[in-house]
Design a protein around this motif. Structure first.
Motif, PDB file in Angstrom:
ATOM      1  N   SER A 166       0.825  -1.203   0.000  1.00  0.00           N
ATOM      2  CA  SER A 166       0.000   0.000   0.000  1.00  0.00           C
ATOM      3  C   SER A 166       0.866   1.262   0.000  1.00  0.00           C
ATOM      4  CB  SER A 166      -0.921   0.001   1.225  1.00  0.00           C
ATOM      5  OG  SER A 166      -1.689   1.187   1.282  1.00  0.00           O
ATOM      6  N   LEU A 167       1.971   1.225   0.758  1.00  0.00           N
ATOM      7  CA  LEU A 167       2.873   2.367   0.837  1.00  0.00           C
ATOM      8  C   LEU A 167       3.512   2.656  -0.520  1.00  0.00           C
ATOM      9  CD1 LEU A 167       4.369   4.497   2.530  1.00  0.00           C
ATOM     10  CD2 LEU A 167       6.053   2.725   3.105  1.00  0.00           C
ATOM     11  N   LEU A 168       3.986   1.618  -1.197  1.00  0.00           N
ATOM     12  CA  LEU A 168       4.641   1.803  -2.496  1.00  0.00           C
ATOM     13  C   LEU A 168       3.643   2.242  -3.563  1.00  0.00           C
ATOM     14  CD1 LEU A 168       7.192  -1.173  -2.606  1.00  0.00           C
ATOM     15  CD2 LEU A 168       7.535   1.166  -1.807  1.00  0.00           C
ATOM     16  N   ILE A 169       2.419   1.720  -3.503  1.00  0.00           N
ATOM     17  CA  ILE A 169       1.386   2.145  -4.451  1.00  0.00           C
ATOM     18  C   ILE A 169       1.118   3.637  -4.292  1.00  0.00           C
ATOM     19  CG2 ILE A 169      -1.051   1.950  -5.056  1.00  0.00           C
ATOM     20  CD1 ILE A 169      -0.814  -1.060  -4.320  1.00  0.00           C
ATOM     21  N   ASN A 170       1.063   4.095  -3.040  1.00  0.00           N
ATOM     22  CA  ASN A 170       0.864   5.520  -2.780  1.00  0.00           C
ATOM     23  C   ASN A 170       2.009   6.356  -3.342  1.00  0.00           C
ATOM     24  OD1 ASN A 170       1.662   7.727  -0.294  1.00  0.00           O
ATOM     25  ND2 ASN A 170      -0.324   7.939  -1.274  1.00  0.00           N
ATOM     26  N   ILE A 171       3.250   5.888  -3.142  1.00  0.00           N
ATOM     27  CA  ILE A 171       4.427   6.610  -3.652  1.00  0.00           C
ATOM     28  C   ILE A 171       4.412   6.659  -5.175  1.00  0.00           C
ATOM     29  CG2 ILE A 171       6.949   6.523  -3.814  1.00  0.00           C
ATOM     30  CD1 ILE A 171       6.922   5.328  -0.965  1.00  0.00           C
ATOM     31  N   SER A 172       3.899   5.604  -5.806  1.00  0.00           N
ATOM     32  CA  SER A 172       3.883   5.545  -7.276  1.00  0.00           C
ATOM     33  C   SER A 172       2.991   6.619  -7.887  1.00  0.00           C
ATOM     34  CB  SER A 172       3.407   4.165  -7.742  1.00  0.00           C
ATOM     35  OG  SER A 172       2.002   4.009  -7.566  1.00  0.00           O
ATOM     36  N   LYS A 173       2.130   7.221  -7.087  1.00  0.00           N
ATOM     37  CA  LYS A 173       1.195   8.233  -7.578  1.00  0.00           C
ATOM     38  C   LYS A 173       1.661   9.648  -7.268  1.00  0.00           C
ATOM     39  CE  LYS A 173      -2.632   4.996  -6.947  1.00  0.00           C
ATOM     40  NZ  LYS A 173      -3.891   4.698  -6.193  1.00  0.00           N
ATOM     41  N   SER A 174       2.936   9.785  -6.884  1.00  0.00           N
ATOM     42  CA  SER A 174       3.419  11.111  -6.490  1.00  0.00           C
ATOM     43  C   SER A 174       3.465  12.085  -7.665  1.00  0.00           C
ATOM     44  CB  SER A 174       4.808  11.008  -5.857  1.00  0.00           C
ATOM     45  OG  SER A 174       5.780  10.666  -6.838  1.00  0.00           O
ATOM     46  N   GLY A 175       3.790  11.608  -8.862  1.00  0.00           N
ATOM     47  CA  GLY A 175       3.849  12.468 -10.038  1.00  0.00           C
ATOM     48  C   GLY A 175       4.805  13.636  -9.880  1.00  0.00           C
ATOM     49  N   TYR A 176       5.871  13.424  -9.112  1.00  0.00           N
ATOM     50  CA  TYR A 176       6.802  14.519  -8.802  1.00  0.00           C
ATOM     51  C   TYR A 176       7.635  14.866 -10.032  1.00  0.00           C
ATOM     52  CZ  TYR A 176       9.895  17.423  -5.960  1.00  0.00           C
ATOM     53  OH  TYR A 176      10.602  18.475  -5.437  1.00  0.00           O
ATOM     54  N   ILE A 177       7.692  16.153 -10.363  1.00  0.00           N
ATOM     55  CA  ILE A 177       8.314  16.578 -11.621  1.00  0.00           C
ATOM     56  C   ILE A 177       9.719  17.128 -11.447  1.00  0.00           C
ATOM     57  CG2 ILE A 177       8.146  18.249 -13.508  1.00  0.00           C
ATOM     58  CD1 ILE A 177       5.147  17.969 -13.407  1.00  0.00           C
ATOM     59  N   ASP A 178       9.971  17.888 -10.397  1.00  0.00           N
ATOM     60  CA  ASP A 178      11.259  18.574 -10.244  1.00  0.00           C
ATOM     61  C   ASP A 178      12.375  17.567  -9.995  1.00  0.00           C
ATOM     62  OD1 ASP A 178      13.350  20.223  -9.795  1.00  0.00           O
ATOM     63  OD2 ASP A 178      12.527  21.232  -8.037  1.00  0.00           O
ATOM     64  N   LYS A 179      13.232  17.386 -11.006  1.00  0.00           N
ATOM     65  CA  LYS A 179      14.317  16.401 -10.900  1.00  0.00           C
ATOM     66  C   LYS A 179      15.693  17.061 -10.810  1.00  0.00           C
ATOM     67  CE  LYS A 179      11.691  12.630 -11.685  1.00  0.00           C
ATOM     68  NZ  LYS A 179      10.352  13.152 -11.892  1.00  0.00           N
ATOM     69  N   ASN A 180      15.730  18.341 -10.576  1.00  0.00           N
ATOM     70  CA  ASN A 180      17.002  19.070 -10.647  1.00  0.00           C
ATOM     71  C   ASN A 180      18.021  18.592  -9.625  1.00  0.00           C
ATOM     72  OD1 ASN A 180      16.214  20.698 -12.797  1.00  0.00           O
ATOM     73  ND2 ASN A 180      15.261  22.213 -11.454  1.00  0.00           N
ATOM     74  N   ARG A 181      17.568  18.122  -8.460  1.00  0.00           N
ATOM     75  CA  ARG A 181      18.507  17.658  -7.440  1.00  0.00           C
ATOM     76  C   ARG A 181      18.425  16.152  -7.231  1.00  0.00           C
ATOM     77  NH1 ARG A 181      16.569  22.467  -4.990  1.00  0.00           N
ATOM     78  NH2 ARG A 181      15.234  21.298  -3.573  1.00  0.00           N
ATOM     79  N   SER A 182      17.723  15.461  -8.126  1.00  0.00           N
ATOM     80  CA  SER A 182      17.580  14.017  -7.985  1.00  0.00           C
ATOM     81  C   SER A 182      18.805  13.303  -8.568  1.00  0.00           C
ATOM     82  CB  SER A 182      16.311  13.540  -8.687  1.00  0.00           C
ATOM     83  OG  SER A 182      16.457  13.616 -10.090  1.00  0.00           O
ATOM     84  N   TYR A 183      18.817  12.005  -8.459  1.00  0.00           N
ATOM     85  CA  TYR A 183      19.924  11.228  -9.003  1.00  0.00           C
ATOM     86  C   TYR A 183      19.917  11.211 -10.529  1.00  0.00           C
ATOM     87  CZ  TYR A 183      21.265   9.538  -4.402  1.00  0.00           C
ATOM     88  OH  TYR A 183      21.714   9.465  -3.100  1.00  0.00           O
ATOM     89  N   VAL A 184      18.769  11.519 -11.124  1.00  0.00           N
ATOM     90  CA  VAL A 184      18.682  11.610 -12.584  1.00  0.00           C
ATOM     91  C   VAL A 184      17.919  12.885 -12.943  1.00  0.00           C
ATOM     92  CG1 VAL A 184      16.592  10.170 -12.651  1.00  0.00           C
ATOM     93  CG2 VAL A 184      17.944  10.453 -14.715  1.00  0.00           C
ATOM     94  N   SER A 185      18.438  13.625 -13.897  1.00  0.00           N
ATOM     95  CA  SER A 185      17.758  14.810 -14.408  1.00  0.00           C
ATOM     96  C   SER A 185      17.669  14.683 -15.926  1.00  0.00           C
ATOM     97  CB  SER A 185      18.504  16.088 -14.000  1.00  0.00           C
ATOM     98  OG  SER A 185      19.840  16.057 -14.478  1.00  0.00           O
ATOM     99  N   PHE A 186      17.008  15.650 -16.572  1.00  0.00           N
ATOM    100  CA  PHE A 186      16.753  15.528 -18.000  1.00  0.00           C
ATOM    101  C   PHE A 186      17.047  16.843 -18.712  1.00  0.00           C
ATOM    102  CE2 PHE A 186      14.076  12.619 -15.706  1.00  0.00           C
ATOM    103  CZ  PHE A 186      14.227  11.430 -16.399  1.00  0.00           C
ATOM    104  N   ASP A 187      17.540  16.728 -19.953  1.00  0.00           N
ATOM    105  CA  ASP A 187      17.746  17.936 -20.747  1.00  0.00           C
ATOM    106  C   ASP A 187      16.480  18.254 -21.522  1.00  0.00           C
ATOM    107  OD1 ASP A 187      17.722  16.245 -22.961  1.00  0.00           O
ATOM    108  OD2 ASP A 187      19.892  16.185 -23.144  1.00  0.00           O
ATOM    109  N   ASN A 188      16.564  19.213 -22.452  1.00  0.00           N
ATOM    110  CA  ASN A 188      15.356  19.694 -23.126  1.00  0.00           C
ATOM    111  C   ASN A 188      14.756  18.696 -24.109  1.00  0.00           C
ATOM    112  OD1 ASN A 188      17.469  19.940 -24.930  1.00  0.00           O
ATOM    113  ND2 ASN A 188      16.775  21.868 -25.802  1.00  0.00           N
ATOM    114  N   ILE A 189      15.480  17.636 -24.451  1.00  0.00           N
ATOM    115  CA  ILE A 189      14.899  16.598 -25.310  1.00  0.00           C
ATOM    116  C   ILE A 189      14.682  15.303 -24.536  1.00  0.00           C
ATOM    117  CG2 ILE A 189      15.768  17.584 -27.453  1.00  0.00           C
ATOM    118  CD1 ILE A 189      17.943  15.424 -27.455  1.00  0.00           C
ATOM    119  N   MET A 190      14.747  15.403 -23.201  1.00  0.00           N
ATOM    120  CA  MET A 190      14.447  14.299 -22.288  1.00  0.00           C
ATOM    121  C   MET A 190      15.479  13.167 -22.304  1.00  0.00           C
ATOM    122  SD  MET A 190      12.025  15.241 -20.438  1.00  0.00           S
ATOM    123  CE  MET A 190      11.699  13.709 -19.573  1.00  0.00           C
TER     124      MET A 190
END
Length: 581
Positions: free
Chosen positions: A151-175
């Motif tokens: 149930s906890l992981l299912i809830n996390i899967s719905k976060s839809g978090y967009i800001d990846k600037n400080r995450s372990y992976v980020s994206f350029d303008n062509i993804m």
């Protein structure tokens, strides 16, 4: 006296202001940078000891790998850079290893993830057809996980978090994903089982969530984890770890993938035999002698068929050399192994060759250099005019925007040959495309990673090449390719073959198309992968398949001996036939 009293009060006041200012600056820096870089508990080692995991422990560690990777790419607290997720792995490992049963394992994992905090659900607003989804059905399996953890992981899967600037992976303008948040740990202790396991966990999840062709690698990715876990755990030295990393990269069967380390432990030697070879039919054939070949000694000759190397059958020898070389197609040799097959530490190698009907051994000297850095090789030229008013273009030698000048020079020729056996030094898809096409045509469909749902790849709209141009080049356009045609060269052929007078001659391309993403294992082992999906306009695969020529031609042994380029000869023949019809 009053001035004296006022002075100290002022100093205290300004000192307090300075301290507060420094504190505010530090807090702002910490917020901006994320908190994970301030965690140094395991800088000197993971303090994890696993031994040799049995089947039950291997399955337990596989579950941990899945949960660790899922949280890494989904949970907002980690994506914000607030948690050193590498070090959190080291913190939880002892409890997972020491758990008495699976119920306790699930309880440990639930407590570990739950402490990250609650997650607000957000609906993804991304539109488009889904090309690929990560295999996350396991989070719904409450018999594999506990109901609470599921149930906890299912809830996390719905976060839809967009800001990846400080995450372990980020994206350029062509993804294209950039894994710049990963630490390379160049001073890693290679006997440290925690760091060795981190290498496996990190790469496995990068592929699980950000490889666009995971569905066609021909491997069960969960089984790959179980296969490589003992490989990563068994050794205690640098080479065993780095070889495990390199061999793991071959499991995605991608010619964009490679493995190299700054210490050159994976290079396989510093000496190389100074000749070039090609792959024709079932034969490995010498097709050129380097200018650096030591003079005055017996040499191999163009057209010699290599049967053995140091007494080992050539294909067995190649198979051994290929163990750490990822290849899109298993039959490909010329593209992926040109400087590695005959590389080593010995001053010479003994080749058994066949020349005409005679079979004999030749001792070939090896020299210390990378072939591409040879100063004795002539500089390539970008274009030249052949006989019969035919233009030849080498895209690998083009200067920026030079193609416009070349096409002005070749505008009245009977035809042009664009030799895409060479990797383009300038991007000519649209520049040359607009000159050889009378109108726009769609030529490719691409898939890109979702910003909100890790593991999901979404199809773009078809891409177009060409413009409305009634003055387009009317001559025949011949595109040459072989197994050395890779990535941008393949992309270029997909576009330029849409021209009405275009024909592709040669043999199938390598089958590795799409922008490259770079990654790093702990221990500073660098690798890469294809990061965007590239499909033909009918959605057929190009990866691991390659592009198919319109006219199949490959070099013959006789042609190699005579120094002829049979693909160019066929191109000339096709152009002259077209001009006379």
């Amino acid at each position: 006296m009053s001035n004296w009293k006022k002075g100290p009060r002022a100093w205290v006041k300004w000192g307090l202001i300075a301290c507060i200012t420094v504190l505010i600056c530090f807090l702002c820096y910490r917020i901006e940078a994320g908190g994970r870089q301030f965690d140094h508990e395991f800088d000197d080692g993971s303090r994890v000891s696993i031994g040799s995991p049995d089947q039950e422990m291997s399955q337990r560690l596989h579950k941990l790998c899945r949960v660790w990777g899922f949280a890494k790419y989904y949970h907002p607290k980690i994506l914000k850079g607030d948690v050193n997720w590498d070090y959190e792995l080291f913190r939880v490992l002892p409890a997972v290893i020491g758990a008495s049963d699976e119920e306790e394992v699930n309880a440990v994992l639930y407590g570990w993830i739950h402490k990250l905090g609650t997650v607000k659900e957000n609906e993804s607003e991304e539109k488009g057809e889904i090309a690929l989804e990560a295999g996350t059905d396991w989070i719904y399996d409450s018999s594999y996980l506990s109901p609470e953890l599921s149930s906890l992981l299912i809830n996390i899967s719905k976060s839809g978090y967009i800001d990846k600037n400080r995450s372990y992976v980020s994206f350029d303008n062509i993804m294209v994903p950039h894994f710049t948040g990963e630490e390379s740990y160049p001073d890693m202790n290679y006997a440290d089982q925690g760091y060795r396991m981190l290498g496996l966990f990190r790469y496995w999840n990068m592929i699980e969530y950000y490889y666009p062709y995971k569905d066609i690698i021909g491997e069960d990715w969960d089984s790959v984890f179980l296969e490589f876990l003992p490989r990563f755990m068994e050794g205690t030295d640098e080479l065993s770890y780095k070889m495990a990393c390199a061999e793991l990269t071959t499991k995605i069967h991608d010619s964009h993938a490679y493995a190299f380390d700054e210490a050159a432990a994976l290079m396989g030697g510093v000496l190389i035999a100074p000749f070039t070879f090609t792959h024709t039919g079932e034969n490995i054939v010498v097709d050129g002698i380097d200018a650096d070949y030591p003079p005055g000694i017996e040499t191999v000759l163009p057209g010699d068929i290599i049967l053995k190397t140091d007494g080992i059958e050539i294909w067995d020898y190649i198979a051994e050399k290929s163990k750490i070389k990822s290849r899109s197609r298993d039959t490909v040799v010329l593209n992926d192994l040109p400087e590695d097959i005959f590389r080593g530490y010995a001053d010479e190698i003994t080749l058994t060759v066949k020349r005409d009907d005679e079979i004999f051994d030749i001792a070939v000297p090896c020299i210390e250099r990378v072939r591409s850095e040879s100063s004795n090789e002539p500089e390539p030229v970008s274009h030249r005019l052949l006989e019969n008013s035919i233009g030849y273009i080498d895209p690998g030698a083009l200067k920026a925007k030079e193609i416009f000048t070349i096409m002005e020079e070749f505008k009245d020729t009977l035809g042009i040959i664009v030799d895409l056996r060479h990797y383009p030094s300038d991007f000519i898809v649209y520049s040359l495309g607009c000159l050889i096409m009378p109108e726009q045509k769609n030529y490719v469909i691409m898939s890109r990673p979702s910003l909100t749902v890790p593991g999901r790849f979404i199809l773009d709209k078809p891409m177009y090449v060409g413009v409305d141009n009634p003055d387009y080049y009317k001559g025949k356009v011949v595109l040459l390719m072989n197994e050395c045609t890779q990535s941008q060269a393949e992309f270029t052929i997909m576009a330029l073959r849409q021209a009405p007078n275009a024909v592709v001659i040669g043999s199938p391309s390598i089958g590795a198309d799409g922008n490259v993403a770079n990654m790093v294992f702990p221990g500073a082992v660098h690798t890469s992968m294809t990061s965007l999906g590239v499909y033909d306009t009918d959605m057929s695969q190009t990866q691991r398949v390659g592009l198919t020529p319109d006219i199949y031609v490959e070099p013959t042994i006789q042609g190699i001996r005579e120094g002829r380029d049979e693909l160019i000869e066929k191109a000339v023949e096709v152009i002259l036939e077209s001009a006379s019809s």
